[in-house]
Design a protein around this motif. Structure first.
Motif, PDB file in Angstrom:
ATOM      1  N   LEU B 154       0.876  -1.181   0.000  1.00  0.00           N
ATOM      2  CA  LEU B 154       0.000   0.000   0.000  1.00  0.00           C
ATOM      3  C   LEU B 154       0.909   1.226   0.000  1.00  0.00           C
ATOM      4  CD1 LEU B 154      -2.507  -1.178   2.758  1.00  0.00           C
ATOM      5  CD2 LEU B 154      -2.941  -1.091   0.314  1.00  0.00           C
ATOM      6  N   ARG B 155       0.832   2.028  -1.035  1.00  0.00           N
ATOM      7  CA  ARG B 155       1.818   3.088  -1.232  1.00  0.00           C
ATOM      8  C   ARG B 155       1.251   4.449  -0.860  1.00  0.00           C
ATOM      9  NH1 ARG B 155       3.129   2.872  -7.192  1.00  0.00           N
ATOM     10  NH2 ARG B 155       5.165   3.708  -6.685  1.00  0.00           N
ATOM     11  N   ASP B 156       2.075   5.241  -0.239  1.00  0.00           N
ATOM     12  CA  ASP B 156       1.696   6.616   0.095  1.00  0.00           C
ATOM     13  C   ASP B 156       1.822   7.457  -1.173  1.00  0.00           C
ATOM     14  OD1 ASP B 156       1.617   5.537   2.592  1.00  0.00           O
ATOM     15  OD2 ASP B 156       3.416   6.542   3.323  1.00  0.00           O
ATOM     16  N   ARG B 157       0.709   7.978  -1.619  1.00  0.00           N
ATOM     17  CA  ARG B 157       0.734   8.708  -2.896  1.00  0.00           C
ATOM     18  C   ARG B 157      -0.298   9.825  -2.911  1.00  0.00           C
ATOM     19  NH1 ARG B 157       3.362   6.302  -7.088  1.00  0.00           N
ATOM     20  NH2 ARG B 157       2.087   7.174  -8.743  1.00  0.00           N
ATOM     21  N   VAL B 158      -0.140  10.680  -3.909  1.00  0.00           N
ATOM     22  CA  VAL B 158      -1.128  11.748  -4.123  1.00  0.00           C
ATOM     23  C   VAL B 158      -2.192  11.218  -5.076  1.00  0.00           C
ATOM     24  CG1 VAL B 158      -1.510  14.041  -5.077  1.00  0.00           C
ATOM     25  CG2 VAL B 158       0.529  13.598  -3.725  1.00  0.00           C
ATOM     26  N   GLY B 159      -3.437  11.440  -4.717  1.00  0.00           N
ATOM     27  CA  GLY B 159      -4.540  11.025  -5.572  1.00  0.00           C
ATOM     28  C   GLY B 159      -5.474  12.184  -5.833  1.00  0.00           C
ATOM     29  N   MET B 160      -6.505  11.920  -6.609  1.00  0.00           N
ATOM     30  CA  MET B 160      -7.491  12.970  -6.844  1.00  0.00           C
ATOM     31  C   MET B 160      -8.804  12.602  -6.156  1.00  0.00           C
ATOM     32  SD  MET B 160      -8.402  12.560 -10.878  1.00  0.00           S
ATOM     33  CE  MET B 160      -9.652  13.816 -10.795  1.00  0.00           C
ATOM     34  N   ILE B 161      -9.537  13.623  -5.818  1.00  0.00           N
ATOM     35  CA  ILE B 161     -10.793  13.408  -5.111  1.00  0.00           C
ATOM     36  C   ILE B 161     -11.846  14.335  -5.713  1.00  0.00           C
ATOM     37  CG2 ILE B 161     -10.200  15.035  -3.250  1.00  0.00           C
ATOM     38  CD1 ILE B 161     -11.606  13.066  -1.317  1.00  0.00           C
ATOM     39  N   PHE B 162     -13.033  13.798  -5.899  1.00  0.00           N
ATOM     40  CA  PHE B 162     -14.123  14.620  -6.430  1.00  0.00           C
ATOM     41  C   PHE B 162     -15.443  14.069  -5.906  1.00  0.00           C
ATOM     42  CE2 PHE B 162     -15.379  11.462  -9.549  1.00  0.00           C
ATOM     43  CZ  PHE B 162     -14.198  10.782  -9.809  1.00  0.00           C
ATOM     44  N   GLY B 163     -16.454  14.895  -5.921  1.00  0.00           N
ATOM     45  CA  GLY B 163     -17.737  14.421  -5.421  1.00  0.00           C
ATOM     46  C   GLY B 163     -18.756  15.522  -5.288  1.00  0.00           C
ATOM     47  N   VAL B 189      -1.612   0.568  -5.129  1.00  0.00           N
ATOM     48  CA  VAL B 189      -1.189  -0.744  -4.633  1.00  0.00           C
ATOM     49  C   VAL B 189      -0.188  -1.312  -5.615  1.00  0.00           C
ATOM     50  CG1 VAL B 189      -1.931  -3.136  -4.307  1.00  0.00           C
ATOM     51  CG2 VAL B 189      -3.293  -1.298  -3.358  1.00  0.00           C
ATOM     52  N   ARG B 190       0.973  -1.671  -5.115  1.00  0.00           N
ATOM     53  CA  ARG B 190       1.974  -2.330  -5.965  1.00  0.00           C
ATOM     54  C   ARG B 190       2.637  -3.435  -5.162  1.00  0.00           C
ATOM     55  NH1 ARG B 190       6.587   1.110  -8.676  1.00  0.00           N
ATOM     56  NH2 ARG B 190       4.902   1.784 -10.051  1.00  0.00           N
ATOM     57  N   TYR B 191       2.360  -4.671  -5.586  1.00  0.00           N
ATOM     58  CA  TYR B 191       3.006  -5.807  -4.931  1.00  0.00           C
ATOM     59  C   TYR B 191       4.449  -5.912  -5.432  1.00  0.00           C
ATOM     60  CZ  TYR B 191      -1.526  -7.149  -3.125  1.00  0.00           C
ATOM     61  OH  TYR B 191      -2.713  -7.151  -2.442  1.00  0.00           O
ATOM     62  N   PRO B 192       5.330  -6.463  -4.606  1.00  0.00           N
ATOM     63  CA  PRO B 192       6.755  -6.450  -4.982  1.00  0.00           C
ATOM     64  C   PRO B 192       7.067  -7.254  -6.236  1.00  0.00           C
ATOM     65  CG  PRO B 192       6.409  -7.610  -2.902  1.00  0.00           C
ATOM     66  CD  PRO B 192       5.126  -6.965  -3.254  1.00  0.00           C
ATOM     67  N   ASP B 193       6.169  -8.190  -6.610  1.00  0.00           N
ATOM     68  CA  ASP B 193       6.453  -8.957  -7.837  1.00  0.00           C
ATOM     69  C   ASP B 193       5.915  -8.255  -9.080  1.00  0.00           C
ATOM     70  OD1 ASP B 193       3.760  -9.329  -7.607  1.00  0.00           O
ATOM     71  OD2 ASP B 193       3.825 -11.495  -7.360  1.00  0.00           O
ATOM     72  N   GLY B 194       5.417  -7.039  -8.932  1.00  0.00           N
ATOM     73  CA  GLY B 194       5.043  -6.232 -10.094  1.00  0.00           C
ATOM     74  C   GLY B 194       3.564  -6.001 -10.273  1.00  0.00           C
ATOM     75  N   LEU B 195       2.709  -6.823  -9.669  1.00  0.00           N
ATOM     76  CA  LEU B 195       1.263  -6.630  -9.808  1.00  0.00           C
ATOM     77  C   LEU B 195       0.853  -5.316  -9.153  1.00  0.00           C
ATOM     78  CD1 LEU B 195      -1.503  -7.926 -10.627  1.00  0.00           C
ATOM     79  CD2 LEU B 195      -1.613  -8.805  -8.289  1.00  0.00           C
ATOM     80  N   GLN B 196       0.057  -4.520  -9.858  1.00  0.00           N
ATOM     81  CA  GLN B 196      -0.371  -3.251  -9.262  1.00  0.00           C
ATOM     82  C   GLN B 196      -1.823  -2.932  -9.596  1.00  0.00           C
ATOM     83  OE1 GLN B 196       2.743  -0.819 -10.869  1.00  0.00           O
ATOM     84  NE2 GLN B 196       1.432  -0.013 -12.492  1.00  0.00           N
ATOM     85  N   HIS B 197      -2.424  -2.127  -8.737  1.00  0.00           N
ATOM     86  CA  HIS B 197      -3.815  -1.728  -8.905  1.00  0.00           C
ATOM     87  C   HIS B 197      -3.947  -0.242  -8.596  1.00  0.00           C
ATOM     88  CE1 HIS B 197      -5.198  -5.879  -9.061  1.00  0.00           C
ATOM     89  NE2 HIS B 197      -4.572  -6.141  -7.928  1.00  0.00           N
ATOM     90  N   ASP B 198      -4.942   0.378  -9.228  1.00  0.00           N
ATOM     91  CA  ASP B 198      -5.323   1.724  -8.816  1.00  0.00           C
ATOM     92  C   ASP B 198      -6.240   1.602  -7.606  1.00  0.00           C
ATOM     93  OD1 ASP B 198      -3.955   2.754 -10.992  1.00  0.00           O
ATOM     94  OD2 ASP B 198      -5.726   2.698 -12.283  1.00  0.00           O
ATOM     95  N   VAL B 199      -6.074   2.516  -6.681  1.00  0.00           N
ATOM     96  CA  VAL B 199      -6.907   2.513  -5.477  1.00  0.00           C
ATOM     97  C   VAL B 199      -8.060   3.474  -5.695  1.00  0.00           C
ATOM     98  CG1 VAL B 199      -6.970   3.306  -3.079  1.00  0.00           C
ATOM     99  CG2 VAL B 199      -5.079   1.885  -3.858  1.00  0.00           C
ATOM    100  N   TYR B 200      -9.269   2.985  -5.498  1.00  0.00           N
ATOM    101  CA  TYR B 200     -10.372   3.936  -5.474  1.00  0.00           C
ATOM    102  C   TYR B 200     -11.459   3.503  -4.496  1.00  0.00           C
ATOM    103  CZ  TYR B 200     -12.336   1.063  -9.291  1.00  0.00           C
ATOM    104  OH  TYR B 200     -12.781   0.043 -10.069  1.00  0.00           O
ATOM    105  N   GLY B 201     -12.157   4.482  -4.022  1.00  0.00           N
ATOM    106  CA  GLY B 201     -13.185   4.220  -3.036  1.00  0.00           C
ATOM    107  C   GLY B 201     -14.061   5.436  -2.845  1.00  0.00           C
ATOM    108  N   MET B 202     -15.154   5.226  -2.112  1.00  0.00           N
ATOM    109  CA  MET B 202     -16.107   6.317  -1.907  1.00  0.00           C
ATOM    110  C   MET B 202     -16.259   6.625  -0.427  1.00  0.00           C
ATOM    111  SD  MET B 202     -19.139   5.552  -4.650  1.00  0.00           S
ATOM    112  CE  MET B 202     -19.900   7.137  -4.426  1.00  0.00           C
TER     113      MET B 202
END
Lengths: 153, 212
Positions: B154-163, B189-202
């Motif tokens: 779980l990576r500390d990053r800047v994201g965007m927010i809207f609503g 989200v970036r697993y050490p073997d390379g798999l990654q996902h965008d994080v989103y939620g409400m």
């Protein structure tokens, strides 16, 4: 000397000097910085790196020198990079929730050359200039097979 | 389903306040400070456990935060900070069913800046569209057997927010707010073997605003 005239001349010359610096000077400065950076990297210590590959049928948690690499999928690998060192400690466990238990602890040797300092000897038995060579590391690969993971009690 | 229940409860909770509604100053004419409380619903693949079938590693949890809003160069801006606690009971229970006893916890702190554009004004209620960015820092941890490790995927990053937000003024200095926002963190989200996902939620929150 009339200092007032000198100051006004400097004020007059400064924009011209600045204009000249902006094109050629800036390019030369950037090239110099780039060169210094390349030299610094090339004479600096080469890092040690270890790639650990998971050849089991399960996900592994791999700890390399204490750094966790979690959920490494089957047939995937991870790479750890550190300052030059001769040995790197690898611990691997089956990640929880897979109905299988086992662990591996091993110390992996990686190519390494320690730092050296060579000094020339002057005629009158006095030490002359010394040349310091920093430690350099290398790369290694470590494969984890199912038989390597010892079942836990 | 739980998300819809929470949404329904928040709307139901706002109804008595609407009855008590009183005209107040427009939110874009004044400054305000507020407290929000609600539920963060993680969406998408990032919350799913890498291998446990049908199991979420992270489930939605409560979120609490504060917001300070002011008017600058013709636009309303809000500085916010939120704390979100995720539930990992799904994953912990699954591991236990496989004979592994683990303890795990994960939280997220997000802070950022929102530009707020008000529309649909009536006598005592307003709606706003929010758009901004958030710096999100995760703190995830798990203990298993003799091992203890951080969820560093779980990576500390800047994201965007809207609503969207809804304001109901209760008095010249008090308003009730409802907010439905979407948080999006690319490659969060970036697993050490390379798999990654965008994080989103409400994040879905209700809150109180003090206008000053």
């Amino acid at each position: 000397m009339d200092h007032g005239v000198e100051i006004s001349r400097i004020r007059y010359m400064w924009p011209i000097m600045f204009e000249k610096i902006t094109l050629k000077g800036l390019l030369v400065l950037l090239l110099a910085l780039l060169l210094v950076n390349v030299v610094a990297v090339s004479i600096g210590s080469e890092d040690s790196s270890l790639t650990v590959a998971n050849h089991t049928q399960h996900y592994l948690h791999i700890f390399i020198d204490g750094d966790p690499f979690l959920y490494v999928a089957p047939e995937r690998s991870v790479t750890y990079v550190s300052a030059p060192k001769p040995d790197i400690l690898v611990t691997a466990i089956y990640a929880p929730g897979q109905g299988i238990h086992g662990s591996l602890i091993d110390t992996v040797s990686v190519p390494y050359r320690g730092a050296t300092e060579a000094c020339s000897c002057e005629e009158d038995d006095q030490w002359g200039d010394c040349v310091y060579t920093p430690a350099t590391g290398g790369s290694a690969r470590f494969e984890v097979w199912p038989d390597d993971l010892v079942p836990e009690d | 389903m739980k998300f819809l229940i929470v949404l329904g409860l928040l709307i139901a909770a706002s109804l008595p306040c609407r009855v008590l509604a009183a005209p107040g100053p427009a939110p874009d004419d004044t400054r305000s400070v507020g407290l929000n409380l609600g539920y963060f619903a993680p969406l998408g693949d990032w919350k799913v456990h890498p291998y446990a079938p049908g199991v979420d590693l992270l489930k939605g949890g409560f979120t609490i935060g504060g917001e300070l809003e002011g008017h600058l160069i013709g636009i309303n801006f809000a500085v916010f900070m939120n704390y979100t606690r995720f539930r990992l009971s799904d994953w912990v229970d699954y591991a236990r069913s496989q004979g592994d006893y683990i303890t795990a916890s994960t939280s997220m702190v997000s802070t950022g800046l929102l530009a707020k554009f008000y529309f649909m004004r009536s006598r005592a209620s307003f709606m706003d569209f929010d758009l901004g960015f958030a710096y999100c820092a995760f703190n995830g941890h798990e203990s298993y057997d003799t091992y203890s490790y951080d969820y560093n995927f779980l990576r500390d990053r800047v994201g965007m927010i809207f609503g969207l937000g809804f304001w109901q003024t209760m008095s010249p200095s008090l308003a009730l707010t409802l907010n439905v926002r979407t948080l999006l963190i690319f490659e969060g989200v970036r697993y050490p073997d390379g798999l990654q996902h965008d994080v989103y939620g409400m994040p879905l929150t209700a809150g109180l605003r003090y206008l000053f």
